[in-house]
Design a protein around this motif. Structure first.
Motif, PDB file in Angstrom:
ATOM      1  N   GLY A  77      52.832  28.686  43.205  1.00  0.00           N
ATOM      2  CA  GLY A  77      51.442  28.245  43.189  1.00  0.00           C
ATOM      3  C   GLY A  77      51.083  27.587  41.877  1.00  0.00           C
ATOM      4  O   GLY A  77      51.716  27.824  40.841  1.00  0.00           O
ATOM      5  N   ILE A  78      50.075  26.738  41.930  1.00  0.00           N
ATOM      6  CA  ILE A  78      49.542  26.109  40.725  1.00  0.00           C
ATOM      7  C   ILE A  78      48.025  26.207  40.776  1.00  0.00           C
ATOM      8  O   ILE A  78      47.437  26.507  41.815  1.00  0.00           O
ATOM      9  CB  ILE A  78      49.976  24.631  40.592  1.00  0.00           C
ATOM     10  CG1 ILE A  78      49.509  23.819  41.814  1.00  0.00           C
ATOM     11  CG2 ILE A  78      51.479  24.532  40.425  1.00  0.00           C
ATOM     12  CD1 ILE A  78      49.811  22.332  41.701  1.00  0.00           C
ATOM     13  N   GLY A  79      47.384  25.975  39.644  1.00  0.00           N
ATOM     14  CA  GLY A  79      45.935  26.091  39.596  1.00  0.00           C
ATOM     15  C   GLY A  79      45.301  24.988  38.785  1.00  0.00           C
ATOM     16  O   GLY A  79      45.990  24.215  38.111  1.00  0.00           O
ATOM     17  N   VAL A  80      44.001  24.927  38.864  1.00  0.00           N
ATOM     18  CA  VAL A  80      43.244  24.001  38.035  1.00  0.00           C
ATOM     19  C   VAL A  80      41.917  24.673  37.711  1.00  0.00           C
ATOM     20  O   VAL A  80      41.264  25.241  38.584  1.00  0.00           O
ATOM     21  CB  VAL A  80      43.040  22.644  38.751  1.00  0.00           C
ATOM     22  CG1 VAL A  80      42.318  22.819  40.075  1.00  0.00           C
ATOM     23  CG2 VAL A  80      42.299  21.656  37.856  1.00  0.00           C
ATOM     24  N   VAL A  81      41.560  24.655  36.432  1.00  0.00           N
ATOM     25  CA  VAL A  81      40.327  25.292  35.965  1.00  0.00           C
ATOM     26  C   VAL A  81      39.426  24.227  35.374  1.00  0.00           C
ATOM     27  O   VAL A  81      39.857  23.403  34.556  1.00  0.00           O
ATOM     28  CB  VAL A  81      40.632  26.362  34.893  1.00  0.00           C
ATOM     29  CG1 VAL A  81      39.343  26.942  34.330  1.00  0.00           C
ATOM     30  CG2 VAL A  81      41.490  27.465  35.480  1.00  0.00           C
TER      31      VAL A  81
END
Length: 249
Positions: A77-81
């Motif tokens: 998984g990857i994320g963005v904030v």
């Protein structure tokens, strides 16, 4: 000897899951975009395979190379904030490609063999943001919420064939490389209008009172794999457990 295939084992939760199952005598297929044999101890029960869950050819090659799979853990998984209004749609799509469509593609690749054998378990790793959505992570939350609904439906669909489907919901981990592979910096996604709002949120992140350890998630996956009750959700970490209990009483 049972075989588990885990996506996203180059660091964090996935790497600890691979260690956890290896230590307990399982055959582990540890997958990552760029294989690194230095990450895990040498073992005849370990295979490290390249896998990009956003690439159909890569998925097909990894599943073929793995052989029979008893347990699939979709962990990559990857994320963005940042403020949603300034988050580029290209990066939002990138998050969904890995967190949502990558999980679905892996399921489609592995489910047929489990259905034919009438056995197996699929574990989808989401996040405690599905229990309590947090600000400045709208795209990430949406990608994980989609998998929550998907998993609940899939669990009912595959129960008829003796295949279990579970959710593991980790809490917040300060060491998680949340925005890796998104080519974005958090500071670029906090416009001046959001600065005062964002500051206390990031301060709270830097000093969490309840945090999730990598071992918490590995243990939750282990419990999910061995659970025979039909339970769907397995929160991982003290903060996730507290949120889960708050939601479900």
């Amino acid at each position: 000897m049972q075989t588990i295939l885990i996506t996203g084992t180059s660091s964090g939760y996935g790497l600890e899951m691979a260690r956890h199952f290896l230590d307990r005598g399982w055959k582990v297929i540890a997958t990552m975009r760029h294989p690194d044999t230095r990450l895990l101890p040498s073992s005849p029960n370990l295979r490290i395979l390249p896998l990009d869950v956003t690439n159909e050819d890569s998925i097909a090659a990894a599943v073929a190379g793995a052989g029979p799979i008893d347990v699939l853990v979709n962990n990559a998984g990857i994320g963005v904030v940042g403020a949603f209004e300034v988050t580029p749609m290209a990066n939002i799509r990138k998050v969904f490609d890995t967190n949502t469509f990558g999980v679905m593609a892996m399921c489609q690749a592995v489910i047929p063999q489990m259905r034919e054998r009438r056995s197996g378990v699929v574990v989808n790793v989401t996040s405690s943001v599905t229990l309590a959505p947090m600000p400045l992570a709208a795209a990430y939350t949406a990608s994980k919420q989609a998998i929550e609904g998907f998993t609940g439906s899939l669990a009912q669909e595959l129960a008829h064939f003796g295949v279990g489907v579970r959710l593991v919901e980790p809490g917040y981990a300060p060491t998680t490389r949340f925005a890796q592979n998104t080519d974005l910096r958090i500071e670029d996604l906090i416009p001046p209008a959001y600065a005062d709002f964002a500051a206390p949120i990031f301060e709270a992140f830097s000093q969490p009172t309840l945090t999730t350890k990598e071992t918490d998630v590995a243990e939750a996956v282990w419990a999910a794999v061995h659970d025979m009750s039909g339970r769907l959700q397995f929160p991982a970490g003290a903060d996730a457990v507290a949120l889960f209990q708050g939601c479900h009483g």
